[in-house]
Design a protein around this motif. Sequence first.
Motif, PDB file in Angstrom:
ATOM      1  N   ILE A  26       0.835  -1.206   0.000  1.00 41.14           N
ATOM      2  CA  ILE A  26       0.000   0.000   0.000  1.00 41.14           C
ATOM      3  C   ILE A  26       0.870   1.257   0.000  1.00 41.14           C
ATOM      4  N   HIS A  27       1.890   1.301   0.870  1.00 35.64           N
ATOM      5  CA  HIS A  27       2.691   2.519   1.017  1.00 35.64           C
ATOM      6  C   HIS A  27       3.996   2.504   0.211  1.00 35.64           C
ATOM      7  N   ASN A  28       4.447   1.355  -0.257  1.00 37.31           N
ATOM      8  CA  ASN A  28       5.661   1.204  -1.088  1.00 37.31           C
ATOM      9  C   ASN A  28       6.878   1.921  -0.504  1.00 37.31           C
ATOM     10  N   THR A  29       7.081   1.817   0.784  1.00 35.31           N
ATOM     11  CA  THR A  29       8.207   2.445   1.462  1.00 35.31           C
ATOM     12  C   THR A  29       8.892   1.410   2.345  1.00 35.31           C
ATOM     13  N   ASN A  30      10.228   1.429   2.340  1.00 30.47           N
ATOM     14  CA  ASN A  30      10.904   0.531   3.274  1.00 30.47           C
ATOM     15  C   ASN A  30      11.087   1.250   4.606  1.00 30.47           C
ATOM     16  N   ILE A  31      11.408   0.507   5.633  1.00 32.51           N
ATOM     17  CA  ILE A  31      11.461   1.051   6.993  1.00 32.51           C
ATOM     18  C   ILE A  31      12.513   2.152   7.135  1.00 32.51           C
ATOM     19  N   SER A  32      13.648   2.001   6.456  1.00 35.64           N
ATOM     20  CA  SER A  32      14.707   3.019   6.541  1.00 35.64           C
ATOM     21  C   SER A  32      14.238   4.355   5.978  1.00 35.64           C
ATOM     22  N   ASP A  33      13.579   4.314   4.809  1.00 33.84           N
ATOM     23  CA  ASP A  33      13.069   5.558   4.225  1.00 33.84           C
ATOM     24  C   ASP A  33      12.010   6.195   5.114  1.00 33.84           C
ATOM     25  N   PHE A  34      11.157   5.369   5.727  1.00 30.39           N
ATOM     26  CA  PHE A  34      10.113   5.881   6.605  1.00 30.39           C
ATOM     27  C   PHE A  34      10.712   6.583   7.822  1.00 30.39           C
ATOM     28  N   ILE A  35      11.722   5.946   8.428  1.00 26.26           N
ATOM     29  CA  ILE A  35      12.359   6.538   9.608  1.00 26.26           C
ATOM     30  C   ILE A  35      13.089   7.828   9.225  1.00 26.26           C
ATOM     31  N   ASP A  36      13.764   7.817   8.063  1.00 28.74           N
ATOM     32  CA  ASP A  36      14.463   9.012   7.599  1.00 28.74           C
ATOM     33  C   ASP A  36      13.487  10.171   7.408  1.00 28.74           C
ATOM     34  N   LYS A  37      12.348   9.908   6.779  1.00 23.23           N
ATOM     35  CA  LYS A  37      11.343  10.942   6.542  1.00 23.23           C
ATOM     36  C   LYS A  37      10.769  11.453   7.877  1.00 23.23           C
ATOM     37  N   ALA A  38      10.500  10.541   8.812  1.00 21.43           N
ATOM     38  CA  ALA A  38       9.958  10.938  10.119  1.00 21.43           C
ATOM     39  C   ALA A  38      10.978  11.793  10.881  1.00 21.43           C
ATOM     40  N   LEU A  39      12.258  11.422  10.803  1.00 15.74           N
ATOM     41  CA  LEU A  39      13.301  12.221  11.455  1.00 15.74           C
ATOM     42  C   LEU A  39      13.391  13.617  10.841  1.00 15.74           C
ATOM     43  N   GLU A  40      13.272  13.690   9.519  1.00 15.72           N
ATOM     44  CA  GLU A  40      13.334  14.982   8.839  1.00 15.72           C
ATOM     45  C   GLU A  40      12.187  15.892   9.289  1.00 15.72           C
ATOM     46  N   GLU A  41      10.979  15.334   9.395  1.00 18.01           N
ATOM     47  CA  GLU A  41       9.841  16.120   9.863  1.00 18.01           C
ATOM     48  C   GLU A  41      10.054  16.572  11.315  1.00 18.01           C
ATOM     49  N   PHE A  42      10.537  15.674  12.130  1.00 17.98           N
ATOM     50  CA  PHE A  42      10.782  15.986  13.545  1.00 17.98           C
ATOM     51  C   PHE A  42      11.821  17.099  13.682  1.00 17.98           C
ATOM     52  N   LEU A  43      12.943  16.960  12.959  1.00 17.34           N
ATOM     53  CA  LEU A  43      14.010  17.956  13.052  1.00 17.34           C
ATOM     54  C   LEU A  43      13.595  19.294  12.444  1.00 17.34           C
ATOM     55  N   SER A  44      12.788  19.281  11.411  1.00 15.87           N
ATOM     56  CA  SER A  44      12.298  20.521  10.811  1.00 15.87           C
ATOM     57  C   SER A  44      11.439  21.301  11.810  1.00 15.87           C
ATOM     58  N   LYS A  45      10.775  20.571  12.697  1.00 15.31           N
ATOM     59  CA  LYS A  45       9.932  21.207  13.698  1.00 15.31           C
ATOM     60  C   LYS A  45      10.756  21.762  14.864  1.00 15.31           C
ATOM     61  N   PHE A  46      11.765  20.981  15.308  1.00 14.16           N
ATOM     62  CA  PHE A  46      12.493  21.357  16.524  1.00 14.16           C
ATOM     63  C   PHE A  46      13.877  21.970  16.270  1.00 14.16           C
ATOM     64  N   ALA A  47      14.447  21.801  15.038  1.00 15.75           N
ATOM     65  CA  ALA A  47      15.739  22.418  14.705  1.00 15.75           C
ATOM     66  C   ALA A  47      15.710  22.902  13.259  1.00 15.75           C
ATOM     67  N   PRO A  48      14.818  23.853  12.944  1.00 15.17           N
ATOM     68  CA  PRO A  48      14.665  24.284  11.548  1.00 15.17           C
ATOM     69  C   PRO A  48      15.919  24.952  10.990  1.00 15.17           C
ATOM     70  N   ASP A  49      16.675  25.655  11.834  1.00 10.43           N
ATOM     71  CA  ASP A  49      17.886  26.315  11.340  1.00 10.43           C
ATOM     72  C   ASP A  49      18.927  25.306  10.860  1.00 10.43           C
ATOM     73  N   GLU A  50      19.123  24.239  11.607  1.00 10.07           N
ATOM     74  CA  GLU A  50      20.095  23.203  11.211  1.00 10.07           C
ATOM     75  C   GLU A  50      19.614  22.446   9.966  1.00 10.07           C
ATOM     76  N   MET A  51      18.339  22.208   9.876  1.00  3.75           N
ATOM     77  CA  MET A  51      17.796  21.520   8.684  1.00  3.75           C
ATOM     78  C   MET A  51      17.976  22.397   7.435  1.00  3.75           C
ATOM     79  N   GLN A  52      17.799  23.714   7.611  1.00  3.93           N
ATOM     80  CA  GLN A  52      17.997  24.618   6.475  1.00  3.93           C
ATOM     81  C   GLN A  52      19.465  24.620   6.039  1.00  3.93           C
ATOM     82  N   ARG A  53      20.381  24.634   7.013  1.00  2.00           N
ATOM     83  CA  ARG A  53      21.817  24.560   6.681  1.00  2.00           C
ATOM     84  C   ARG A  53      22.143  23.269   5.937  1.00  2.00           C
ATOM     85  N   GLN A  54      21.524  22.166   6.370  1.00  2.00           N
ATOM     86  CA  GLN A  54      21.756  20.880   5.706  1.00  2.00           C
ATOM     87  C   GLN A  54      21.259  20.916   4.256  1.00  2.00           C
ATOM     88  N   LYS A  55      20.102  21.529   4.037  1.00  2.00           N
ATOM     89  CA  LYS A  55      19.577  21.667   2.665  1.00  2.00           C
ATOM     90  C   LYS A  55      20.538  22.478   1.800  1.00  2.00           C
TER      91      LYS A  55
END
Length: 185
Positions: A26-55
């Motif tokens: 149904i979702h066509n995602t492996n667990i590693s990609d799912f965790i990576d995406k969830a971490l990105e959302e979490f960090l964008s919420k709590f450390a947006p400045d560092e996520m912007q630097r990473q981008k």
Amino acid sequence: MKLQRVNKTITVDPIKITLFEDIKNIHNTNISDFIDKALEEFLSKFAPDEMQRQKIRDLEQELAEAQQTLPEIDFMMKQRKAQQASKQKEEPDNKNNKQILEKYELNKNSLAAQVNKKLIDWKTISDVYGFKNPQEAEDIIRDKLKEDGLLGCEACKKWNSKSQYCKTYNKTMNPNNSCRNWERT
């Protein structure tokens, strides 16, 4: 551009992993990609400045790779253009040769008479037929006339092919010779 992954041991409830794997179609995602995406959302919420630097770092790295490949692409494009230019130069020559042969076929009897009577102006023929120079015109036209049996005494009414005797000169003549008194057979 994919980033390198880091292997970390993560403890996850086995029931949740099993459920995740069961609905993978149904979702066509492996667990590693799912965790990576969830971490990105979490960090964008709590450390947006560092996520912007990473981008920004990711985009700079992508730009550097693109700048490195640009000279290779430029080189390949120059080669392709050179090949196309040489191909275009060859095509008009083939087209020109075809036009020359068509003109020759239409006028070969007239050309034969001019050549055999020694009245031909190779400069004019070169210009009219589109040859590069008068010498090329002479060489090609003479070869074609010889090939078609229209050059020299062998194609003249005044020459006997058996005895090789010419009535104009009252003597035996070479079949490739031609004179001003040439007459088409």
